[in-house]
Design a protein around this motif. Structure first.
Motif, PDB file in Angstrom:
ATOM      1  N   PRO A  57       0.823  -1.221   0.000  1.00  0.00           N
ATOM      2  CA  PRO A  57       0.000   0.000   0.000  1.00  0.00           C
ATOM      3  C   PRO A  57       0.857   1.271   0.000  1.00  0.00           C
ATOM      4  CG  PRO A  57      -0.885  -1.589   1.550  1.00  0.00           C
ATOM      5  CD  PRO A  57       0.421  -2.152   1.069  1.00  0.00           C
ATOM      6  N   GLU A  58       1.986   1.219   0.678  1.00  0.00           N
ATOM      7  CA  GLU A  58       2.853   2.401   0.718  1.00  0.00           C
ATOM      8  C   GLU A  58       3.404   2.715  -0.675  1.00  0.00           C
ATOM      9  OE1 GLU A  58       3.111  -0.197   2.820  1.00  0.00           O
ATOM     10  OE2 GLU A  58       2.129   0.804   4.514  1.00  0.00           O
ATOM     11  N   GLU A  59       3.808   1.665  -1.366  1.00  0.00           N
ATOM     12  CA  GLU A  59       4.315   1.867  -2.727  1.00  0.00           C
ATOM     13  C   GLU A  59       3.211   2.392  -3.643  1.00  0.00           C
ATOM     14  OE1 GLU A  59       7.775  -1.380  -3.578  1.00  0.00           O
ATOM     15  OE2 GLU A  59       5.768  -2.162  -3.228  1.00  0.00           O
ATOM     16  N   ASP A  60       2.049   1.830  -3.496  1.00  0.00           N
ATOM     17  CA  ASP A  60       0.921   2.303  -4.297  1.00  0.00           C
ATOM     18  C   ASP A  60       0.691   3.791  -4.065  1.00  0.00           C
ATOM     19  OD1 ASP A  60       0.398  -0.107  -5.505  1.00  0.00           O
ATOM     20  OD2 ASP A  60      -1.208  -0.681  -4.134  1.00  0.00           O
ATOM     21  N   GLN A  61       0.741   4.182  -2.801  1.00  0.00           N
ATOM     22  CA  GLN A  61       0.471   5.576  -2.462  1.00  0.00           C
ATOM     23  C   GLN A  61       1.526   6.503  -3.056  1.00  0.00           C
ATOM     24  OE1 GLN A  61      -2.330   6.664  -1.191  1.00  0.00           O
ATOM     25  NE2 GLN A  61      -1.521   8.705  -1.663  1.00  0.00           N
ATOM     26  N   LYS A  62       2.773   6.061  -2.989  1.00  0.00           N
ATOM     27  CA  LYS A  62       3.851   6.865  -3.567  1.00  0.00           C
ATOM     28  C   LYS A  62       3.653   7.063  -5.063  1.00  0.00           C
ATOM     29  CE  LYS A  62       7.764   5.927  -0.459  1.00  0.00           C
ATOM     30  NZ  LYS A  62       9.081   5.238  -0.332  1.00  0.00           N
ATOM     31  N   LEU A  63       3.364   5.959  -5.723  1.00  0.00           N
ATOM     32  CA  LEU A  63       3.183   6.029  -7.176  1.00  0.00           C
ATOM     33  C   LEU A  63       1.969   6.883  -7.532  1.00  0.00           C
ATOM     34  CD1 LEU A  63       4.000   5.126  -9.998  1.00  0.00           C
ATOM     35  CD2 LEU A  63       2.670   3.049  -9.665  1.00  0.00           C
ATOM     36  N   LEU A  64       0.900   6.649  -6.825  1.00  0.00           N
ATOM     37  CA  LEU A  64      -0.329   7.382  -7.100  1.00  0.00           C
ATOM     38  C   LEU A  64      -0.137   8.880  -6.910  1.00  0.00           C
ATOM     39  CD1 LEU A  64      -3.248   6.797  -7.900  1.00  0.00           C
ATOM     40  CD2 LEU A  64      -3.835   6.595  -5.482  1.00  0.00           C
ATOM     41  N   SER A  65       0.416   9.247  -5.793  1.00  0.00           N
ATOM     42  CA  SER A  65       0.529  10.677  -5.506  1.00  0.00           C
ATOM     43  C   SER A  65       1.518  11.349  -6.455  1.00  0.00           C
ATOM     44  CB  SER A  65       0.950  10.885  -4.048  1.00  0.00           C
ATOM     45  OG  SER A  65       2.144  10.204  -3.785  1.00  0.00           O
ATOM     46  N   TYR A  66       2.564  10.603  -6.829  1.00  0.00           N
ATOM     47  CA  TYR A  66       3.522  11.210  -7.761  1.00  0.00           C
ATOM     48  C   TYR A  66       2.866  11.472  -9.110  1.00  0.00           C
ATOM     49  CZ  TYR A  66       7.540  12.047 -10.720  1.00  0.00           C
ATOM     50  OH  TYR A  66       8.417  12.622 -11.606  1.00  0.00           O
ATOM     51  N   ILE A  67       2.149  10.474  -9.621  1.00  0.00           N
ATOM     52  CA  ILE A  67       1.543  10.634 -10.945  1.00  0.00           C
ATOM     53  C   ILE A  67       0.451  11.686 -10.912  1.00  0.00           C
ATOM     54  CG2 ILE A  67       0.143   9.456 -12.684  1.00  0.00           C
ATOM     55  CD1 ILE A  67       1.762   6.960 -12.232  1.00  0.00           C
ATOM     56  N   GLN A  68      -0.281  11.710  -9.822  1.00  0.00           N
ATOM     57  CA  GLN A  68      -1.336  12.730  -9.735  1.00  0.00           C
ATOM     58  C   GLN A  68      -0.748  14.137  -9.734  1.00  0.00           C
ATOM     59  OE1 GLN A  68      -3.455  11.465  -6.214  1.00  0.00           O
ATOM     60  NE2 GLN A  68      -4.983  10.312  -7.398  1.00  0.00           N
ATOM     61  N   GLU A  69       0.430  14.245  -9.185  1.00  0.00           N
ATOM     62  CA  GLU A  69       1.031  15.572  -9.088  1.00  0.00           C
ATOM     63  C   GLU A  69       1.821  15.946 -10.340  1.00  0.00           C
ATOM     64  OE1 GLU A  69       3.806  18.154  -5.972  1.00  0.00           O
ATOM     65  OE2 GLU A  69       3.134  16.130  -5.494  1.00  0.00           O
ATOM     66  N   HIS A  70       2.561  14.955 -10.867  1.00  0.00           N
ATOM     67  CA  HIS A  70       3.481  15.286 -11.958  1.00  0.00           C
ATOM     68  C   HIS A  70       3.131  14.612 -13.286  1.00  0.00           C
ATOM     69  CE1 HIS A  70       5.866  15.644  -8.136  1.00  0.00           C
ATOM     70  NE2 HIS A  70       6.198  16.798  -8.693  1.00  0.00           N
ATOM     71  N   GLY A  71       2.217  13.686 -13.275  1.00  0.00           N
ATOM     72  CA  GLY A  71       2.056  12.852 -14.456  1.00  0.00           C
ATOM     73  C   GLY A  71       3.162  11.816 -14.483  1.00  0.00           C
ATOM     74  N   HIS A  72       3.017  10.797 -15.314  1.00  0.00           N
ATOM     75  CA  HIS A  72       4.052   9.758 -15.242  1.00  0.00           C
ATOM     76  C   HIS A  72       5.325  10.153 -15.965  1.00  0.00           C
ATOM     77  CE1 HIS A  72       3.318   8.311 -19.321  1.00  0.00           C
ATOM     78  NE2 HIS A  72       2.035   8.255 -19.069  1.00  0.00           N
ATOM     79  N   GLY A  73       5.203  10.970 -17.028  1.00  0.00           N
ATOM     80  CA  GLY A  73       6.402  11.345 -17.768  1.00  0.00           C
ATOM     81  C   GLY A  73       7.130  10.117 -18.272  1.00  0.00           C
ATOM     82  N   SER A  74       8.441  10.137 -18.138  1.00  0.00           N
ATOM     83  CA  SER A  74       9.238   8.971 -18.519  1.00  0.00           C
ATOM     84  C   SER A  74       9.137   7.919 -17.431  1.00  0.00           C
ATOM     85  CB  SER A  74      10.701   9.360 -18.713  1.00  0.00           C
ATOM     86  OG  SER A  74      11.496   8.193 -18.771  1.00  0.00           O
ATOM     87  N   TRP A  75       8.672   6.743 -17.826  1.00  0.00           N
ATOM     88  CA  TRP A  75       8.491   5.685 -16.835  1.00  0.00           C
ATOM     89  C   TRP A  75       9.821   5.271 -16.231  1.00  0.00           C
ATOM     90  CZ3 TRP A  75       4.124   4.885 -14.604  1.00  0.00           C
ATOM     91  CH2 TRP A  75       2.922   5.098 -15.286  1.00  0.00           C
ATOM     92  N   ARG A  76      10.846   5.305 -17.039  1.00  0.00           N
ATOM     93  CA  ARG A  76      12.151   4.872 -16.520  1.00  0.00           C
ATOM     94  C   ARG A  76      12.640   5.809 -15.427  1.00  0.00           C
ATOM     95  NH1 ARG A  76      17.430   2.444 -19.418  1.00  0.00           N
ATOM     96  NH2 ARG A  76      15.916   0.817 -19.789  1.00  0.00           N
ATOM     97  N   ALA A  77      12.366   7.083 -15.620  1.00  0.00           N
ATOM     98  CA  ALA A  77      12.846   8.059 -14.650  1.00  0.00           C
ATOM     99  C   ALA A  77      11.931   8.167 -13.436  1.00  0.00           C
ATOM    100  CB  ALA A  77      12.977   9.426 -15.324  1.00  0.00           C
ATOM    101  N   LEU A  78      10.710   7.666 -13.582  1.00  0.00           N
ATOM    102  CA  LEU A  78       9.722   7.866 -12.527  1.00  0.00           C
ATOM    103  C   LEU A  78      10.094   7.264 -11.170  1.00  0.00           C
ATOM    104  CD1 LEU A  78       5.914   7.732 -12.867  1.00  0.00           C
ATOM    105  CD2 LEU A  78       6.989   6.344 -11.105  1.00  0.00           C
ATOM    106  N   PRO A  79      10.561   6.011 -11.124  1.00  0.00           N
ATOM    107  CA  PRO A  79      10.779   5.390  -9.812  1.00  0.00           C
ATOM    108  C   PRO A  79      11.686   6.196  -8.887  1.00  0.00           C
ATOM    109  CG  PRO A  79      10.941   3.760 -11.540  1.00  0.00           C
ATOM    110  CD  PRO A  79      10.852   5.088 -12.229  1.00  0.00           C
ATOM    111  N   SER A  80      12.805   6.683  -9.419  1.00  0.00           N
ATOM    112  CA  SER A  80      13.714   7.425  -8.550  1.00  0.00           C
ATOM    113  C   SER A  80      13.080   8.741  -8.108  1.00  0.00           C
ATOM    114  CB  SER A  80      15.032   7.688  -9.275  1.00  0.00           C
ATOM    115  OG  SER A  80      14.786   8.423 -10.461  1.00  0.00           O
TER     116      SER A  80
END
Length: 359
Positions: free
Chosen positions: A19-42
């Motif tokens: 759930p923590e990972e989900d929340q991180k991913l969700l909030s990041y994409i909601q704020e910034h969009g996914h952009g480059s998927w490769r760069a997203l995780p870091s």
DNA sequence: AAGCCGGGCAACCGCCGTGCC
DNA sequence: CGGCACGGCGGTTGCCCGGCT
């Protein structure tokens, strides 16, 4: 020589998402969009590879995803679209709002395939498994092979064209519509296989633009009698069949090509058709009428099922069955009993209560 | 109660097409 | 033109869980 892996598999986390990972991913994409998927995780502070993030997002976290049991209408659509498209889950998914290709694929593999198998229907060919029962002679099999090959050829050409067009359409479509005030109905084209574009492609790539082969009807109704492959898999063996002779029927002029006021209409019509599958599958029986003990005729009635798909195709004569269609302006095709029975069976299957003897 | 088994599904794998440099 | 990055796709895997013995 192969490509390097998309991520360092040693240092990155794999397996189920927390759930923590989900929340991180969700909030990041909601704020910034996914952009480059490769760069997203870091950027998002995740110890995952970009591909894993993309899958998690597209299959689970995306806000426009519906989860839970599939409705009967959705099951009907999956079966019918699978008969039409084969294992092209992403294409099927575009017609099932809020369902992912992965979910549909899983549902097909774990539920629908088994149901069809129990019914004695080959889930890949969508035909009854016992060929002897069908009594399909060799010439008919060959004829349908060529029909399917031509259908597949037309479909692939149209899909390739659609892909190309989809890249141009975002730039040109709006200005095109602005220049054609009579036809503004949809701001965008469907992001998927458009059956009417297939027809368009077939018409525009054949020498005679007002000629269509019966393969198209056979393709649509999955009437590949005998031990044939699915519309998708037949691609592998279709090359050598493309020159096979195929009888054709005459059509009225295709309005999508000759009448520019139809610009923008195909997407409407196709959406209507898909909606027709979703809403009115049982209406198939209403447009099918027996003309003798083994043949049926389909009427083009805009008020009932499969709306629009038959548009511009009046007086089609399907060569595999007979050489003259009934004298009826609404008649669009003549089909064999096996095809009609097949679709009735499919629809009966998906409409049957789970506790019926079928299961 | 424990072990086994099969179904369901999330996630992964590997290939492919496309665009960019 | 070739190589690479990237996203998309379909097939497959492996874990989880519930039912059965």
């Amino acid at each position: 020589m192969g490509r390097s892996p998309c991520c360092d598999k040693v240092s990155l986390k794999r397996g189920p998402w927390t759930p923590e990972e989900d929340q991180k991913l969700l909030s990041y994409i909601q704020e910034h969009g996914h952009g480059s998927w490769r760069a997203l995780p870091s950027k998002a502070g995740l110890q995952r590879c970009g591909k894993s993030c993309r899958l998690r997002w597209s299959n689970y976290l995306r806000p426009d995803i519906k989860r839970g049991k599939f409705s009967l209408q959705e099951e009907q659509a999956i079966i019918q679209l699978h008969a039409f498209l084969g294992n092209r889950w992403s294409a099927i998914a575009t017609h099932l709002p809020k369902r992912t290709d992965n979910e549909i694929k899983n549902y097909w593999n774990t539920h629908l395939k088994k149901r069809l198998t129990k019914m004695g229907i080959d889930p890949m060919t969508h035909k009854p498994k016992s060929h002897d029962v069908l009594g399909c002679g060799q010439p008919k099999v060959v004829a349908n092979l060529s029909h399917m090959a031509q259908w597949e050829s037309a479909r692939l050409q149209a899909e390739a064209r659609l892909v190309r067009e989809s890249r141009l359409v975002s730039h040109h479509y709006h200005s095109q519509l602005l220049n054609r005030a009579t036809a503004i109905t949809h701001p965008t084209l469907p992001p998927c296989l458009d059956v009417l574009k297939v027809w368009h492609g077939a018409w525009t790539t054949r020498p005679g633009k007002d000629i269509i082969t019966s393969a198209m009807f056979n393709g649509f109704f999955a009437s590949n009698n005998g031990n044939l492959e699915s519309p998708t898999s037949i691609l592998k063996s279709s090359d050598n069949m493309l020159n096979a002779s195929t009888s054709v029927g005459l059509l009225h002029e295709n309005p999508f090509i000759t009448d520019m006021s139809y610009v923008g209409k195909p997407s409407n019509v196709y959406e209507d058709w898909v909606k027709g599958i979703m809403d009115n599958s049982n209406e198939l029986n209403k447009i099918i009428e027996p003309i003798d003990s083994t043949h049926y005729v389909a009427h083009d009635d805009d008020s009932i099922g499969f709306p629009g798909f038959m548009e511009g195709s009046t007086n089609l004569v399907t060569s595999t069955v007979r050489t003259n269609g009934p004298d009826d302006d609404n008649v669009v095709g003549v089909f064999e009993e096996n095809d009609i029975n097949y679709w009735r069976n499919v629809l009966n299957v998906v409409n049957s209560p789970m506790g019926s003897p079928v299961f």
